[in-house]
Write a protein that holds these residues in place. Structure first.
Motif, PDB file in Angstrom:
ATOM      1  N   LYS A 561       1.006  -1.196   0.045  1.00  0.00           N
ATOM      2  CA  LYS A 561      -0.137   0.050  -0.031  1.00  0.00           C
ATOM      3  C   LYS A 561       0.930   1.225   0.038  1.00  0.00           C
ATOM      4  CE  LYS A 561      -4.044  -1.785   0.342  1.00  0.00           C
ATOM      5  NZ  LYS A 561      -5.366  -1.351  -0.896  1.00  0.00           N
ATOM      6  N   ALA A 649      -3.706  -0.508   5.571  1.00  0.00           N
ATOM      7  CA  ALA A 649      -2.481   0.240   5.200  1.00  0.00           C
ATOM      8  C   ALA A 649      -1.754   0.430   6.443  1.00  0.00           C
ATOM      9  CB  ALA A 649      -2.932   1.408   4.162  1.00  0.00           C
ATOM     10  N   CYS A 652       2.742   0.915   4.956  1.00  0.00           N
ATOM     11  CA  CYS A 652       2.598   1.646   3.733  1.00  0.00           C
ATOM     12  C   CYS A 652       3.897   2.421   3.425  1.00  0.00           C
ATOM     13  CB  CYS A 652       1.247   2.470   3.697  1.00  0.00           C
ATOM     14  SG  CYS A 652       1.051   3.651   4.715  1.00  0.00           S
TER      15      CYS A 652
END
Length: 852
Positions: A561, A649, A652
């Motif tokens: 992500k 996420a 990320c």
């Protein structure tokens, strides 16, 4: 015979104790002060650790060890049966309230048993837990947010989503049956309904099927306590493995993170240093008192030696006197110290409910430390008294013991030189007094200089990058993730901000989540950073299962992500600062072209290491468009949405684009944050505008003001300043007491000498002048040592201390010494004058006769 000796020693101890009442009072006062400081530090240390622990629990919303989520009733019963689990609380989830007024607070509607409520600090203090079908129990924070009075029996309607994927809300009217004080440390609250309500609502429902569809309504949740809290992650996995249910969702209470324990212990370092300083200052004054006592009573000990008393018995006599003084001083010090500590805890520990510890360890520890200090302090004087021979004792005088009285000089005698010579008679005593005074003043100087070096501008840069920041509602609400299409920051609001008087600069922040490929070189940088070079970061994140899951999945799928930010206004200009740049260089013109992206990294802490992201010069595709990485920067914390990007996420990569380019690949995105600078003279008007806007248009608008943050920081750090200053002042006071005691004892013990030199021609005025010079010599030596050591301590020690602090800029100052100088000189004059005045009350003839 031995029994008789014991009785004689007791009699002698009592007689000696009664014969020196004034000296005993000074010694008791010194022991009381030492015990007070030890006790108050123990109270603060113990209370601080417990308050930090409770604060972490309240921020986490619970003190359970772990929780198991999204369970069916059978799965919940299965987990309860595991032998590792010692206690549990159970709840059934209904939903999240979405009523007006609750946008800034997550209100979880659920049934809960008494244990679950207890673990969650959510037990009604007024009324009771729900029993009837339409009963509900809430905290005062929810009642306040809804604008309702704190009254039982009132009707309250709440709305929630039965289907998380539908816009339809379910409403229900409840009757308030209980409430408790809201937890200000958490942005989440509980709304408890009855078991009957939950049972009827989900009667016959396929809970397993709802879980498979990611629906939470009707699911069970267990908050559990286990036998061992040392490795909760491993324990949770072992429980699920033993039950053959490895896929069940669980969460570890982050408040038990070992890193937090280390942080808590680091908070005690000033207290430990304070205890060392208290011991040193207490030792100096108590040692000085007993040393002077031995000098004054040395002939008495010599006479005891002639009667056959052994050195060991004389040492016991001195220790017995010290014990008697402790019997008075330590209990008084414990009571006063606990009272002082109890008063300081609410001031120094900023907590919603400051906890004052009553642990017996406080009193036992403080008493033991005080007794050890006294025992060590009188050890050497007792040794001296026990070793001296009868002949030496009978011919002993303070002057003879520490050097000859006869001094040759070509310039002849003078009052000043006589005073200076008198200080040299007992060099140890003089050094003790000077050390005691110098210690307090140097410490005071260092603490003042360290506090003075705090740089508010540096601190604020990590908290707020503009005078004012307004945020989308989804960033201040306790929702799963931010809403990139929120409507809080409307065109109307931005337009009115643009018309403010004194508006100097603005900046906008947009944000979106997307997927990004992770080529082999990027994966290698990521693994090297977390698993080889900065393992402490990886270990810290192990307590976030979503981060670990996302990290491992990204490595496995070679895809992760990405959180993409769009920035404009003055935000790109911040990137030119060295404090942010980790790799590469920032070119504003190239950045505006829309062909470049900036990658986000981690704070470097002075190390030049490869950041766990795309390297400078590499190509990156975001939402279908290719960019070149221009630079890697440290986190722009205020210009971010830390913790609001959702569980999917939790791990990320961050990237920054110009706002124009961002909107091309993410059209329709709304403002996430809006920053604006206002001239100082117009900031009050800007504050009023925002207050009026919240009142008339959007009461849920989140506003961050730099001035408000600065005031909050000053109030929070005031405790540290007060603590340091208080310890320094107490130690300096002990030093002054030591100085006074030394001067008083020295003058009283030299009554014979004063009477003799007055009889051979020295006037009262000259004698008084000589004593004042002695005091000034003490003060002069102390000030010389304090200025020298204070300058070195501040210039070297404090400079090194603040060099590694990101929020400090060293500023040299010895202002406390300058302010203490006239005070010390005043004491140096007043104390000798008062002492000599008391001696003068007895005539010269009477003093000479007493000496004979």
């Amino acid at each position: 015979m031995a029994r008789l000796n014991v009785k004689m020693l007791k009699t002698l101890t009592k007689a000696s104790y009664r014969a020196n009442r004034s000296r005993n009072l000074v010694a008791i006062l010194a022991i009381v002060l030492t015990t007070v400081m030890f006790t108050s530090l123990f109270v603060l240390s113990e209370s601080m650790m417990e308050n930090i622990r409770q604060m972490n629990f309240r921020q986490a919303g619970t003190y359970d060890h772990m929780s198991f989520k999204y369970l069916t009733a059978d799965q919940a019963e299965l987990i309860k049966s595991h032998p590792e689990i010692t206690g549990w609380g159970e709840s059934i989830v209904i939903g999240i309230a979405e009523d007006d007024g609750l946008k800034n607070r997550q209100v979880e509607i659920r049934y809960a048993d008494d244990n679950y409520a207890t673990y969650s600090y959510a037990v009604p203090t007024t009324g009771n837990m729900p029993v009837r079908e339409n009963d509900i129990a809430l905290d005062t924070a929810v009642l306040d947010a809804l604008g309702l009075p704190h009254e039982l029996g009132q009707k309250i309607t709440l709305h929630w989503r039965d289907d998380l994927y539908s816009e339809t809300l379910t409403g229900q009217e409840f009757v308030l049956c209980g409430y408790w004080e809201g937890n200000a440390s958490s942005l989440a609250s509980m709304a408890f309904v009855s078991r009957q309500f939950a049972a009827e609502k989900y009667a016959g429902a396929d809970i397993a099927g709802r879980i498979a569809q990611n629906q939470v309504g009707g699911t069970h949740m267990l908050s559990v306590m286990v036998k061992h809290a040392s490795n909760l992650e491993e324990t949770a996995q072992q429980i699920l493995s033993d039950l053959n249910a490895p896929d069940l969702s669980y969460g570890i209470n982050w408040a038990y993170d070992p890193q937090l324990k280390f942080t808590g212990l680091s908070e005690l370092i000033p207290m430990l240093l304070g205890m060392i300083l208290v011991f040193v200052s207490g030792y100096l004054i108590i040692y000085n008192i007993f040393q002077i006592s031995v000098v004054n009573d040395i002939q008495f000990y010599g006479k005891l030696k002639t009667l056959g008393t052994t050195g060991k018995q004389i040492r016991k006599l001195l220790y017995a006197q010290a014990g008697r003084l402790c019997l008075w001083g330590i209990p008084i010090g414990l009571l006063l110290g606990y009272g002082l500590g109890s008063l300081l805890v609410p001031v120094l520990i900023l907590s919603e409910r400051p906890f004052v510890s009553t642990s017996p360890l406080i009193f036992l520890g403080a008493a033991a430390f005080a007794w050890v200090t006294v025992r060590i302090s009188c050890r050497k004087p007792a040794k001296v008294a026990g070793k001296i021979s009868p002949v030496e004792a009978l011919n002993y005088s303070d002057a003879l013991a520490h050097g000859p009285e006869t001094r040759k000089t070509k310039k002849g005698a003078s009052i000043f030189r006589m005073a200076l010579s008198n200080l040299g008679r007992n060099k140890k005593r003089t050094a003790t007094v000077i050390c005691s005074l110098t210690l307090g003043m140097v410490l005071l100087c260092c603490i003042f200089a360290k506090n003075k070096s705090f740089d508010l501008d540096k601190y604020m840069r990590s908290q707020a990058i503009s005078d004012f920041t307004v945020e989308d509602l989804s960033l201040s609400a306790m929702s799963a993730a931010f809403n990139p299409y929120g409507l809080t920051l409307s065109d109307q609001l931005i337009g009115q901000i643009g018309k403010l008087n004194g508006l100097q600069d603005t900046a906008a922040l947009y944000a979106q989540k997307t997927d990004v490929e992770l080529p082999p070189d990027v994966l290698d940088r990521i693994e090297s950073y977390f698993e080889r070079e900065n393992t402490y970061r990886y270990e810290a994140m192990e307590y976030d299962p979503y981060w670990i899951e996302g990290y491992n999945e990204a490595k496995k799928q070679k895809k992760g992500k990405a959180l993409v930010f769009g920035i404009d206004g003055f935000l790109p200009e911040l990137l030119t600062e060295d404090a942010y740049m980790l790799e590469g260089t920032f070119d504003a013109e190239k950045f505006r072209s829309g062909d470049y992206v900036i990658a986000g990294g981690y704070e470097s802490e002075g190390k030049k290491e490869a950041q766990p992201t795309y390297p400078v010069g590499s190509k990156l595709t975001l939402n279908g468009k290719e960019y070149e990485v221009m630079a890697v920067i440290a986190p722009l914390y205020p210009a971010g949405i830390e913790g609001k990007n959702g569980d999917d996420a939790a791990y990320c990569l961050d990237f920054y684009l110009p706002a124009e380019s961002f909107l091309q690949i993410f059209p329709g995105s709304s403002l996430c944050k809006y920053f604006f600078q206002v001239a100082e003279e117009n900031q009050a008007d800007a504050e009023k505008f925002l207050e009026d806007y919240r009142k008339n248009y959007d009461k849920n608008l989140s506003v961050v003001s730099k001035e408000t943050l600065a005031k909050q920081y000053r109030s929070e750090t005031m405790s540290t300043v007060i603590t340091g200053m208080a310890v320094s002042v107490i130690i300096a006071f002990v030093g002054i007491l030591n100085f006074i005691n030394s001067m008083v004892t020295a003058i009283v013990s030299r009554k014979k000498e004063f009477a003799m030199i007055q009889s051979v021609g020295m006037t009262t005025k000259q004698l008084r002048k000589m004593l004042i010079f002695e005091g000034l010599d003490y003060a002069g030596m102390t000030l010389a040592a304090s200025y020298l050591l204070g300058t070195l301590a501040v210039g070297i020690g404090v400079r090194m201390m603040v060099a590694s602090s990101w929020s400090s800029t060293f500023r040299f100052t010895i202002m406390p010494l300058v302010l203490c100088t006239p005070v010390l000189l005043l004491f140096a004059v007043i104390v000798p004058c008062i002492c000599f005045k008391n001696i003068e009350k007895v005539s010269l003839v009477d003093r000479l006769r007493a000496a004979e």
